[in-house]
Design a protein around this motif. Structure first.
Motif, PDB file in Angstrom:
ATOM      1  N   PHE A  25      34.936  65.940 -31.058  1.00 26.55           N
ATOM      2  CA  PHE A  25      34.225  67.177 -30.756  1.00 26.55           C
ATOM      3  C   PHE A  25      35.227  68.275 -30.407  1.00 26.55           C
ATOM      4  CE2 PHE A  25      30.225  64.864 -30.113  1.00 26.55           C
ATOM      5  CZ  PHE A  25      30.670  63.616 -29.714  1.00 26.55           C
TER       6      PHE A  25
ATOM      7  N   TYR B 249      34.982  71.604 -27.824  1.00 26.54           N
ATOM      8  CA  TYR B 249      34.236  72.362 -26.835  1.00 26.54           C
ATOM      9  C   TYR B 249      34.965  73.674 -26.580  1.00 26.54           C
ATOM     10  CZ  TYR B 249      31.045  68.564 -25.668  1.00 26.54           C
ATOM     11  OH  TYR B 249      30.059  67.603 -25.714  1.00 26.54           O
TER      12      TYR B 249
ATOM     13  N   LEU C 191      29.521  72.921 -26.216  1.00 28.75           N
ATOM     14  CA  LEU C 191      29.907  72.314 -27.479  1.00 28.75           C
ATOM     15  C   LEU C 191      30.062  73.373 -28.555  1.00 28.75           C
ATOM     16  CD1 LEU C 191      30.279  69.660 -29.141  1.00 28.75           C
ATOM     17  CD2 LEU C 191      27.827  69.834 -29.657  1.00 28.75           C
TER      18      LEU C 191
ATOM     19  N   TYR D 250      38.802  73.025 -26.078  1.00 25.37           N
ATOM     20  CA  TYR D 250      39.124  71.646 -25.740  1.00 25.37           C
ATOM     21  C   TYR D 250      38.677  70.716 -26.861  1.00 25.37           C
ATOM     22  CZ  TYR D 250      39.694  73.074 -20.837  1.00 25.37           C
ATOM     23  OH  TYR D 250      40.098  73.684 -19.670  1.00 25.37           O
TER      24      TYR D 250
END
Lengths: 114, 110
Positions: free
Chosen positions: B34, B36, B46, B86
């Motif tokens: 993912f 973020y 997200l 991130y």
């Protein structure tokens, strides 16, 4: 809207105090997390919980404990606060792990230990 | 053990320039990756997940299992892209933790 609410935006505590940080989510999520966010260190996982009364240590659990008595609430406890625990603390919740999961974050609690 | 590495702390580009934010991971199984993002004075949220294979706000990221990378790319940066980004990794299953990298600050200058 999913809401993850942390009880305080700012806290100032004295060294040695017992500190409680509270987090509540309203999406019936199974997973809840506590992170601390420090410049240059990113988000580091302290503890997480995947069910009521269940908890697992993250990467930096020393000096912390947690409590999850109800599904919607996850508390982080600093048993005896120290200055090196001054940080931004983030709570998050999510459905169980998997590619479709999304973690929702609280607004953060900036804790200063003096 | 699962680990996420973001090798750079800061990327500064001019508006309209291409952007690539690097992310490498370490995990022996099949991870879920993912990105973020945290805009100034906002919550972490997200941006995108690899399983969706979608473009969000012009950003894309491809999971390269051979290189264990999940770099975030955008062909033309906008000022509103300035934020902290991130990279994160999770593992399928009920008891999986979500591990983040150290993050990178993207600054887009006018």
């Amino acid at each position: 809207d999913v809401k993850v609410t942390q009880s305080s935006r700012y806290l100032v505590k004295r060294t040695g105090e017992k500190v409680f940080l509270e987090c509540v989510q309203d999406m019936d999520h199974e997973n809840m997390f506590w992170y601390r966010q420090d410049p240059g260190l990113g988000l580091r996982l302290i503890y997480f919980s995947y069910d009521v009364k269940m908890k697992e240590k993250g990467d930096i659990p020393e000096g912390y404990s947690v409590s999850r008595e109800k599904k919607e609430r996850f508390s982080l406890i600093l048993e005896s606060a120290s200055t090196n625990q001054t940080s931004m603390y983030l709570c998050a919740s999510s459905t169980p792990g998997g590619g479709e999961t999304e973690a929702f974050f609280g607004q953060g609690t900036r804790l200063t230990v003096v | 053990a699962q680990r996420v590495t973001q090798p750079e702390k800061l990327l500064s580009v001019f508006k309209g320039a291409p952007v690539e934010l690097k992310c490498n991971y370490s995990y022996s199984g099949s991870p879920e990756l993912f990105w973020y993002v945290q805009y100034s004075r906002q919550r972490l949220q997200l941006l995108l997940r690899h399983i969706s294979r979608e473009s969000i706000k012009g950003f894309t990221a491809d999971l390269n299992k051979g290189e264990t990378s999940f770099h975030l790319k955008k062909p033309f940066a906008q000022e509103e892209d300035s934020a902290m980004y991130y990279c994160a990794l999770s593992v399928s299953g009920a008891n999986s933790k979500l591990t983040f990298g150290k993050g990178i600050t993207l600054s887009v200058r006018p």
